[in-house]
Enzyme design. Structure first.
Site, PDB file in Angstrom:
ATOM      1  N   TYR A 145       0.820  -1.214   0.000  1.00 30.45           N
ATOM      2  CA  TYR A 145       0.000   0.000   0.000  1.00 30.45           C
ATOM      3  C   TYR A 145       0.856   1.267   0.000  1.00 30.45           C
ATOM      4  CZ  TYR A 145      -4.421  -2.334   0.021  1.00 30.45           C
ATOM      5  OH  TYR A 145      -5.496  -3.072  -0.378  1.00 30.45           O
ATOM      6  N   VAL A 192      -9.399   3.500  -5.415  1.00 31.58           N
ATOM      7  CA  VAL A 192      -9.057   4.067  -4.113  1.00 31.58           C
ATOM      8  C   VAL A 192      -8.100   5.248  -4.278  1.00 31.58           C
ATOM      9  CG1 VAL A 192      -9.510   1.917  -2.880  1.00 31.58           C
ATOM     10  CG2 VAL A 192      -7.202   2.356  -3.768  1.00 31.58           C
ATOM     11  N   ASP A 193      -7.705   5.545  -5.513  1.00 28.41           N
ATOM     12  CA  ASP A 193      -6.818   6.696  -5.740  1.00 28.41           C
ATOM     13  C   ASP A 193      -7.626   7.998  -5.669  1.00 28.41           C
ATOM     14  OD1 ASP A 193      -7.816   7.547  -8.381  1.00 28.41           O
ATOM     15  OD2 ASP A 193      -6.830   5.783  -9.208  1.00 28.41           O
ATOM     16  N   HIS A 198     -15.011   1.454  -2.756  1.00 28.71           N
ATOM     17  CA  HIS A 198     -14.001   0.549  -2.182  1.00 28.71           C
ATOM     18  C   HIS A 198     -13.019   1.280  -1.258  1.00 28.71           C
ATOM     19  CE1 HIS A 198     -14.694  -2.596  -5.602  1.00 28.71           C
ATOM     20  NE2 HIS A 198     -15.639  -2.595  -4.694  1.00 28.71           N
ATOM     21  N   CYS A 211      -8.084   2.080  12.078  1.00 27.09           N
ATOM     22  CA  CYS A 211      -7.762   1.023  13.029  1.00 27.09           C
ATOM     23  C   CYS A 211      -8.426  -0.272  12.589  1.00 27.09           C
ATOM     24  CB  CYS A 211      -8.249   1.415  14.427  1.00 27.09           C
ATOM     25  SG  CYS A 211      -7.900   0.124  15.643  1.00 27.09           S
ATOM     26  N   CYS A 254     -10.897  -0.652  16.321  1.00 27.59           N
ATOM     27  CA  CYS A 254     -11.883   0.342  16.767  1.00 27.59           C
ATOM     28  C   CYS A 254     -12.233   1.307  15.620  1.00 27.59           C
ATOM     29  CB  CYS A 254     -11.389   1.075  18.016  1.00 27.59           C
ATOM     30  SG  CYS A 254     -10.119   2.324  17.708  1.00 27.59           S
ATOM     31  N   CYS A 262      -2.763   1.875  16.542  1.00 21.78           N
ATOM     32  CA  CYS A 262      -3.827   2.785  16.938  1.00 21.78           C
ATOM     33  C   CYS A 262      -3.458   3.478  18.249  1.00 21.78           C
ATOM     34  CB  CYS A 262      -5.125   1.998  17.106  1.00 21.78           C
ATOM     35  SG  CYS A 262      -6.508   3.005  17.654  1.00 21.78           S
ATOM     36  N   GLY A 268     -13.734   1.317 -17.761  1.00 28.19           N
ATOM     37  CA  GLY A 268     -12.508   0.714 -17.234  1.00 28.19           C
ATOM     38  C   GLY A 268     -12.676  -0.211 -16.053  1.00 28.19           C
ATOM     39  N   ASN A 306     -14.419   0.388 -22.630  1.00 26.73           N
ATOM     40  CA  ASN A 306     -13.449  -0.630 -22.192  1.00 26.73           C
ATOM     41  C   ASN A 306     -12.906  -1.329 -23.443  1.00 26.73           C
ATOM     42  OD1 ASN A 306     -12.170  -2.956 -21.031  1.00 26.73           O
ATOM     43  ND2 ASN A 306     -13.464  -2.694 -19.226  1.00 26.73           N
TER      44      ASN A 306
END
Ligand code: OAD
Ligand code: ZN
Length: 255
Positions: free
Chosen positions: A53, A89-90, A107, A115, A118, A151, A193, A219
């Site tokens: 990541y 997620v970008d 997403h 965390c 929590c 956390c 895409g 696509n």
């Protein structure tokens, strides 16, 4: 043709240099991203998952929105009502100028760190250009480059704020999509895409276009959605989206 729904997947960011999940560049150190993006992988080797990541965060920070992101942001300006549902997620849609209120990141967001136990979460997004200094990013996750973030509230491991395989979608975000779909049908639905692997992507596209709206797939390859599309555009997103948007804005002044 006043309401617009756009659904995007990894292919919309491909021309910005972000590898897709299932494409040939998706593998990382010979590891399949489909197996890395799981709670099981994180439980087994959180260090490895965090490295993946972090590298992706760096790559995204260095990337720029492409003509497809820009065209989508332009369409939002002209449409009467507009929603983008992105599986990405970008932050490239946002950096192209799309407001957060006009998009649902179904997403999650790679720059959020949350965390694993929590409800604590924090935003590790790059500082805005105006506020940026050379080492401004070192405050957040960069500060823990060699360790695992924990956390501050409960001590459990922190994890990226994304949805992994087998995890539920965020309910608040589903609700935003559902509210948009229930209010009225859409005149134009564009799906860009994505391999459309997930049933909810197909379901949302079909429901949005249910009253005779155009359902356009952009696509280069066939997907499970292709059979339902009213128009198939087998070209790269950054090439075709600007043309499509121009077509809609020119032919329909009120869009
Ligand atoms: P995929 O990697 O599965 O698919 C990318 C799609 O983009 C493919 O259908 C390609 O044909 C297409 N494509 C590639 N280059 C393109 C270009 N220049 N223009 C247009 N299309 C192009 O990515 P997603 O469908 O987004 O989820 O994957 C869906 C989800 O599965 C991801 O959000 C992620 C992944 O595992 C989670 O992590 C939960
Ligand atoms: Zn916690």
């Amino acid at each position: 043709m006043v309401r617009v729904l756009i659904i995007t997947g990894a292919g919309v960011s491909a021309e910005s240099g972000i590898p897709t999940f299932r494409g040939k560049d998706g593998y990382w150190r010979n590891l399949d991203p489909i197996k890395l993006a799981t709670p099981e992988a994180f439980a087994r080797d959180p260090e490895l998952v965090w490295q993946w990541y972090r590298e992706r965060r760096h790559r995204i920070r260095d990337a720029q929105p492409n003509a497809a992101h820009e065209a989508i942001a332009n369409l939002a300006q002209c449409a009467d009502e507009f929603l983008l549902v992105t599986q990405n997620v970008d932050d490239l849609h946002e950096r192209a100028g799309l407001a957060k209120a006009e998009m649902v990141q179904i997403h999650g967001d790679i720059f959020v760190t949350k965390c694993s136990r929590c409800d604590l979460n924090r935003d590790d997004a790059p500082p805005s250009i105006a506020a940026a200094t050379c080492d401004a990013a070192s405050e957040g996750e960069e500060g823990q480059e060699n360790g695992l973030p924990r956390c501050t509230k409960c001590g459990a491991l922190m994890r990226p704020g994304v949805v992994w395989f087998g995890e539920p979608l965020p309910s608040g975000e589903i609700e935003r999509v559902e509210n948009y779909l229930q209010r009225d049908p859409c005149g134009v639905v564009i799906v860009v895409g994505t391999t459309a692997t997930f049933g909810y992507i197909i379901d949302w596209a079909l429901r949005a276009s249910r009253r005779g709206g155009e359902l356009i797939e952009v696509n280069p390859e066939e997907t499970p959605l292709s059979q339902f599309a009213t128009r198939l555009v087998r070209e790269p997103a950054a090439v075709v989206l600007p043309k499509l948007v121009e077509e809609f804005t020119a032919s329909s002044p009120q869009i």
